[in-house]
Design an enzyme around this catalytic site. Sequence first.
Site: not given
Length: 404
Positions: A180, A205, A372
């Site tokens: 992230s 991700d 996530h």
Amino acid sequence: MYQCVAASSSLRERSSRRVLIRTLPHLTEMEKQLHLNLLASRPPMSGGLQAGSKIRMGPGRKRDFTPLSWIQYFETMEDVQVENGNGKDVFRIYCSGSHGPVLLLLHGGGHSALSWAVFTAVICSRINCRVVAMDLRAHGDTKVKNTEDLSAETMAKDIGKVVEALYGENPPPILIVGHSMGGAIAVHTAAANHIPSLLGLCVIDVVEGTAMDALNSMQNFLRSRPKTFKSLENAIEWSVKSGQIRNIESARVSMGGQVKKWEEPNSSPGISNSIEGIIEEDEEEDEEESNKKRMKETEQEVKKDSIFTWRVELSKTEKYWEGWFRGLSALFLSCSVPKLLLLAGVDRLDKDLTIGQMQGKFQMQVLPQCGHAVHEDAPEKVADALATFMVRHKFTELKDGYLC
């Protein structure tokens, strides 16, 4: 309270360049992870553990939300000092392994290095490697002079300074892995050539298109989270039941890196004595004063109950969000090292990356049934994907008895 255990001879040789922090002997520590790490492209899914998760609970069995110590997953914990122009910044790192290429692990926004704990134990069982998981600026237990500057440029420079402090002018081969926000910072670090011995790049991700689309709803997501928790166990339970972290083992070790004990503002010494004196002298308080007193006591009780709060106020970092993600796809594609992109769903792939993937500019793998927090939800799958990637590029070898 702590005692330091050196992770490798190369780290020992440069111990004078760092402040070594003690390895906790009996520790009950905690650590971290935030849905969307700092930018989720989809809302958290409820339902707790993923199918096939390492820890299974039978019908009617109570889940264990007690914290787990980092020492069960990493070999050492250290504080690394670096110059910042106005003094020194101190970055907390966790290490494992003694030989092979270094995996430099960068967490997402609001999280800490402890989000990599379970993954570290798994990857070190798969391949010959060293792991350095780092608390980024203003996160975890890192202490910096300027906690307000979370620009991509500053954070990328931090990575380079820590690598130099650890290894000097001749660092070993390093592969950066970022999730992230940490994935975005990994790309900025690689593109700026802050690590001269960079071997490869793995981003988990985070895709420019979906990250930029998520910015508008990010503040609403942050407002929807609980502001405080009665205990660390309560925070861990919330993270699992909300779907923020679907692997209960990872939540138990990593959530403590996201929350901290409530810190009461400093009060004047002797204030309680003076209050007692006033009460003795004037026992007949009017109704208004009595109500105020009750409200104050109630407020103190609420604070007493809610003793854990978030370590990082992510809403205050909004001015940096666009800088982390704008132009990220082109920057990722421009990095000349071998690249791996791990995604929780194909919907996260934007146009530039779709074209780049078709042209063979990077390797991509989708790991379904993950939220996530891919590396927390499915540490074995992420470790397998990364091990296969590294062996294919001949960066390292598999450990005896393990097959990809």
